[in-house]
Design a protein around this motif. Structure first.
Motif, PDB file in Angstrom:
ATOM      1  N   GLY A 106      -3.464   4.103   1.366  1.00 49.43           N
ATOM      2  CA  GLY A 106      -3.992   2.746   1.451  1.00 49.43           C
ATOM      3  C   GLY A 106      -3.729   2.123   2.810  1.00 49.43           C
ATOM      4  N   LEU A 107      -2.550   2.403   3.373  1.00 43.61           N
ATOM      5  CA  LEU A 107      -2.220   1.855   4.686  1.00 43.61           C
ATOM      6  C   LEU A 107      -3.120   2.464   5.760  1.00 43.61           C
ATOM      7  N   ILE A 108      -3.376   3.759   5.659  1.00 43.05           N
ATOM      8  CA  ILE A 108      -4.268   4.415   6.622  1.00 43.05           C
ATOM      9  C   ILE A 108      -5.650   3.775   6.582  1.00 43.05           C
ATOM     10  N   GLU A 109      -6.117   3.465   5.377  1.00 42.48           N
ATOM     11  CA  GLU A 109      -7.457   2.893   5.227  1.00 42.48           C
ATOM     12  C   GLU A 109      -7.512   1.442   5.694  1.00 42.48           C
ATOM     13  N   ASP A 110      -6.492   0.632   5.327  1.00 37.25           N
ATOM     14  CA  ASP A 110      -6.545  -0.803   5.609  1.00 37.25           C
ATOM     15  C   ASP A 110      -6.048  -1.162   7.003  1.00 37.25           C
ATOM     16  N   LEU A 111      -4.964  -0.537   7.413  1.00 35.97           N
ATOM     17  CA  LEU A 111      -4.350  -0.868   8.707  1.00 35.97           C
ATOM     18  C   LEU A 111      -3.987   0.410   9.455  1.00 35.97           C
ATOM     19  N   ASN A 115       0.809  -1.213   0.000  1.00 34.54           N
ATOM     20  CA  ASN A 115       0.000   0.000   0.000  1.00 34.54           C
ATOM     21  C   ASN A 115       0.844   1.265   0.000  1.00 34.54           C
ATOM     22  N   ASP A 116       0.287   2.305  -0.549  1.00 34.17           N
ATOM     23  CA  ASP A 116       0.870   3.623  -0.354  1.00 34.17           C
ATOM     24  C   ASP A 116       0.363   4.165   0.989  1.00 34.17           C
ATOM     25  N   LYS A 117       0.719   5.381   1.290  1.00 32.48           N
ATOM     26  CA  LYS A 117       0.371   5.971   2.582  1.00 32.48           C
ATOM     27  C   LYS A 117      -1.127   5.933   2.837  1.00 32.48           C
ATOM     28  N   LEU A 170      10.504  -0.450   4.506  1.00 26.72           N
ATOM     29  CA  LEU A 170       9.200  -1.054   4.261  1.00 26.72           C
ATOM     30  C   LEU A 170       8.257  -0.112   3.527  1.00 26.72           C
ATOM     31  N   PHE A 171       8.361   1.175   3.832  1.00 29.37           N
ATOM     32  CA  PHE A 171       7.479   2.180   3.232  1.00 29.37           C
ATOM     33  C   PHE A 171       8.334   3.274   2.597  1.00 29.37           C
ATOM     34  N   PRO A 172       8.789   3.079   1.363  1.00 31.57           N
ATOM     35  CA  PRO A 172       9.667   4.055   0.720  1.00 31.57           C
ATOM     36  C   PRO A 172       9.079   5.458   0.638  1.00 31.57           C
ATOM     37  N   TRP A 173       7.745   5.552   0.659  1.00 31.77           N
ATOM     38  CA  TRP A 173       7.121   6.866   0.603  1.00 31.77           C
ATOM     39  C   TRP A 173       7.392   7.701   1.850  1.00 31.77           C
ATOM     40  N   MET A 174       7.985   7.088   2.880  1.00 28.46           N
ATOM     41  CA  MET A 174       8.322   7.830   4.089  1.00 28.46           C
ATOM     42  C   MET A 174       9.640   8.593   3.965  1.00 28.46           C
ATOM     43  N   GLU A 175      10.456   8.236   2.987  1.00 30.54           N
ATOM     44  CA  GLU A 175      11.761   8.886   2.845  1.00 30.54           C
ATOM     45  C   GLU A 175      11.590  10.360   2.481  1.00 30.54           C
ATOM     46  N   GLU A 176      12.346  11.205   3.170  1.00 30.52           N
ATOM     47  CA  GLU A 176      12.290  12.632   2.903  1.00 30.52           C
ATOM     48  C   GLU A 176      13.348  13.069   1.908  1.00 30.52           C
ATOM     49  N   GLN A 177      14.297  12.170   1.619  1.00 34.59           N
ATOM     50  CA  GLN A 177      15.323  12.432   0.619  1.00 34.59           C
ATOM     51  C   GLN A 177      15.764  11.112   0.009  1.00 34.59           C
ATOM     52  N   PRO A 178      16.331  11.143  -1.203  1.00 33.13           N
ATOM     53  CA  PRO A 178      16.696   9.893  -1.875  1.00 33.13           C
ATOM     54  C   PRO A 178      17.683   9.055  -1.061  1.00 33.13           C
ATOM     55  N   HIS A 179      17.456   7.749  -1.037  1.00 31.58           N
ATOM     56  CA  HIS A 179      18.348   6.781  -0.396  1.00 31.58           C
ATOM     57  C   HIS A 179      18.532   7.044   1.114  1.00 31.58           C
ATOM     58  N   GLN A 180      17.539   7.663   1.730  1.00 31.10           N
ATOM     59  CA  GLN A 180      17.664   7.995   3.152  1.00 31.10           C
ATOM     60  C   GLN A 180      17.775   6.753   4.015  1.00 31.10           C
ATOM     61  N   ALA A 181      16.987   5.720   3.711  1.00 30.25           N
ATOM     62  CA  ALA A 181      17.026   4.494   4.514  1.00 30.25           C
ATOM     63  C   ALA A 181      18.382   3.814   4.386  1.00 30.25           C
ATOM     64  N   GLU A 182      18.871   3.703   3.167  1.00 34.79           N
ATOM     65  CA  GLU A 182      20.169   3.047   2.945  1.00 34.79           C
ATOM     66  C   GLU A 182      21.294   3.801   3.653  1.00 34.79           C
ATOM     67  N   THR A 183      21.254   5.104   3.571  1.00 34.56           N
ATOM     68  CA  THR A 183      22.288   5.920   4.221  1.00 34.56           C
ATOM     69  C   THR A 183      22.258   5.743   5.729  1.00 34.56           C
ATOM     70  N   LEU A 184      21.062   5.709   6.291  1.00 36.21           N
ATOM     71  CA  LEU A 184      20.938   5.550   7.735  1.00 36.21           C
ATOM     72  C   LEU A 184      21.373   4.158   8.168  1.00 36.21           C
ATOM     73  N   LEU A 185      21.005   3.136   7.410  1.00 35.07           N
ATOM     74  CA  LEU A 185      21.427   1.779   7.749  1.00 35.07           C
ATOM     75  C   LEU A 185      22.950   1.657   7.718  1.00 35.07           C
ATOM     76  N   LYS A 186      23.573   2.259   6.739  1.00 32.68           N
ATOM     77  CA  LYS A 186      25.033   2.215   6.665  1.00 32.68           C
ATOM     78  C   LYS A 186      25.655   2.886   7.875  1.00 32.68           C
ATOM     79  N   SER A 187      25.111   4.033   8.251  1.00 32.48           N
ATOM     80  CA  SER A 187      25.622   4.749   9.426  1.00 32.48           C
ATOM     81  C   SER A 187      25.491   3.894  10.681  1.00 32.48           C
ATOM     82  N   LEU A 188      24.361   3.238  10.848  1.00 33.71           N
ATOM     83  CA  LEU A 188      24.138   2.392  12.019  1.00 33.71           C
ATOM     84  C   LEU A 188      25.033   1.156  11.991  1.00 33.71           C
ATOM     85  N   ALA A 189      25.275   0.620  10.806  1.00 38.76           N
ATOM     86  CA  ALA A 189      26.175  -0.529  10.676  1.00 38.76           C
ATOM     87  C   ALA A 189      27.576  -0.150  11.132  1.00 38.76           C
TER      88      ALA A 189
END
Length: 470
Positions: free
Chosen positions: A241-246, A237-239, A278-297
């Motif tokens: 759809g998720l609000i409506e379903d879950l 789901n997009d944002k 899980l929800f790429p539409w939450m990213e506020e900038q490109p590759h934000q999740a990947e960048t954060l995961l690398k930092s945490l690693a």
């Protein structure tokens, strides 16, 4: 450090003979926090055996402060130095402060002996760690000619048009959320599904998901295995759809984001990163999740190490970096990382196949209850090319452990058939019966069972004795 030469030689002598049986630094950290230093020390030793910077650092602390072991500044220096070589936390500054206390002659002796120790540790670790096939790094896995696996989405729908044909998917009426990780076999079939995140009744998704093979993975024209993540149900789901379903799940996710923006703890930041995965539409900038995961690693979060490494591996972006981080997560004893490392050691086209190393990681993961690791460990004990690893009785024990969780897995019955064929009190009838069961179940889930069928034909052709085949 007056008797540094003698003490350091003694430290070198007593450190190396230890041999890891399984890895569990997560448990070690818990034991350490609870003041159970004796058990923590033993677990950290196991981690040190495979080269974990975190284990090195913790052993440095324990030897420095006399926690669970007699205080020994020389051993402390050794372990802080090994952690510093991997630039772990503040190990470099701690090591440098300790070295600053030495005079010139002592410093020269320490440098020499530490170099010898580090080399010996490195050589010992090669019993466990993967070796990259450099000449294969210029090539990628393809999927029936495509550079990437098609992402399969399984939708929830409340109204079904019987004229619509869905080539991939399951249609159900109650919304649920599921993300899975699975192996993709050489025939494209779905194997060893593990749930990453779920909400609601999800078994219907898994039952249907495994019926739809992927495009067949190939490497330089030869069949190989690969790994995949799939998003099922409301996970597509997009944002809105998720609000409506879950709505509850959406609310929990937004809470994670709010918490992370106020918190700098590694765990809160990891939850935030995974929400964006899980929800790429939450990213506020490109590759934000990947960048954060690398930092945490880099900061030492084992789950982030695995997620970052796996993402790189699945996207085939930087294979050496991917393998490095999956390995680092395995050194912590993260079961899903250990399983994946075992699989890579058996099937990755970029890693030298090593059954002994793979068995070590599978067995370490199975100690933590990883079901697929248990089955894969049994497979090695039955079918290993390295005959020194074959252990039918051990495989039988593993299959017994796996029975409850794997009784719907065709591979379980295939391995059971082989075990009946090869065990001391071999039973040919049960070997045939279980092989037939494996073939029937494999065909139902669209596996290529031609190899099993050929084996069955050899076993049942003409006048058969137990040693007439293979």
């Amino acid at each position: 450090m007056k008797y540094i030469g003698k003490n350091l030689i003694t430290a070198l002598a007593i450190t190396l003979p230890f041999q890891a049986a399984s890895i569990n630094l997560l448990k070690a950290n818990t034991e350490f926090k609870n003041g159970q230093y004796d058990s923590a020390f033993s677990l950290y030793q196991e981690g040190a055996e495979v080269g974990s910077a975190h284990a090195y650092y913790q052993l440095g602390v324990m030897y420095s402060e006399g926690l669970g072991v007699k205080a020994d500044p020389i051993s402390s220096l050794i372990y802080f130095s090994l952690a510093a070589d991997q630039k772990y936390h503040n190990a470099e500054s701690v090591r440098d402060a300790m070295l600053a206390e030495l005079d010139g002659e002592q410093l020269a002796r320490v440098d020499e002996l530490l170099g010898e120790f580090a080399l010996r540790q490195h050589n010992e670790q090669q019993r466990y760690l993967p070796k990259i096939i450099e000449q294969n790094l210029d090539y990628k896995v393809t999927f029936n000619g495509s550079p990437a696996l098609e992402r399969k989405f399984f939708y929830d729908m409340t109204e079904i048009d019987s004229e619509i044909v869905f080539p991939v998917g399951v249609i159900v009426s109650r919304p649920a959320f599921l993300v899975v990780e699975n192996d993709v076999a050489t025939d494209g079939s779905v194997r060893h599904i593990s749930k990453i995140q779920k909400t609601g009744y999800v078994n219907r998704y898994i039952d249907s998901y495994q019926l739809f093979p992927f495009a067949q993975p190939q490497f330089k024209g030869e069949p190989v295995e690969f790994v995949n993540r799939a998003y099922l149900g409301a996970a597509t789901n997009d944002k809105f759809g998720l609000i409506e379903d879950l709505p509850r799940l959406y609310g929990e996710t937004r809470k994670i984001v709010r918490t992370a923006k106020k918190s700098d703890t590694l765990e809160d930041q990891y939850e935030y990163a995974m929400s964006m995965v899980l929800f790429p539409w939450m990213e506020e900038q490109p590759h934000q999740a990947e960048t954060l995961l690398k930092s945490l690693a880099v900061k030492g979060h084992p789950a982030a190490m695995y997620e970052y490494g796996l993402e790189l591996y699945m996207e085939q972006k930087d294979i050496p970096e991917a393998i490095k981080w999956i390995t680092e997560a395995s050194k912590f004893g993260l079961a899903r990382a250990e399983y994946r490392l075992g699989k890579l050691l058996m099937t990755s086209p970029w890693i030298e196949k090593d059954e002994k190393k793979a068995l070590f990681w599978f067995e370490s993961a199975m100690q933590k209850g990883h079901e697929a690791a248990t089955l894969n460990a049994a497979r090695i004990k039955i079918t290993a090319d390295n005959t020194s690893l074959r252990d039918i009785e051990g495989a039988m024990e593993y299959l017994e452990l796996a029975e409850k969780s794997q009784h719907l897995n065709p591979e379980y019955f295939y391995l059971l058939a082989l075990s009946y064929k090869d065990r001391p009190d071999r039973d040919f009838a049960l070997a045939v019966k279980n092989l037939e069961q494996a073939i029937v179940m494999g065909n139902r889930t669209n596996w290529d069972t031609s190899e099993w069928e050929a084996l069955l034909a050899r076993m049942t052709r003409g006048k058969v004795t137990v040693t007439d085949y293979f």
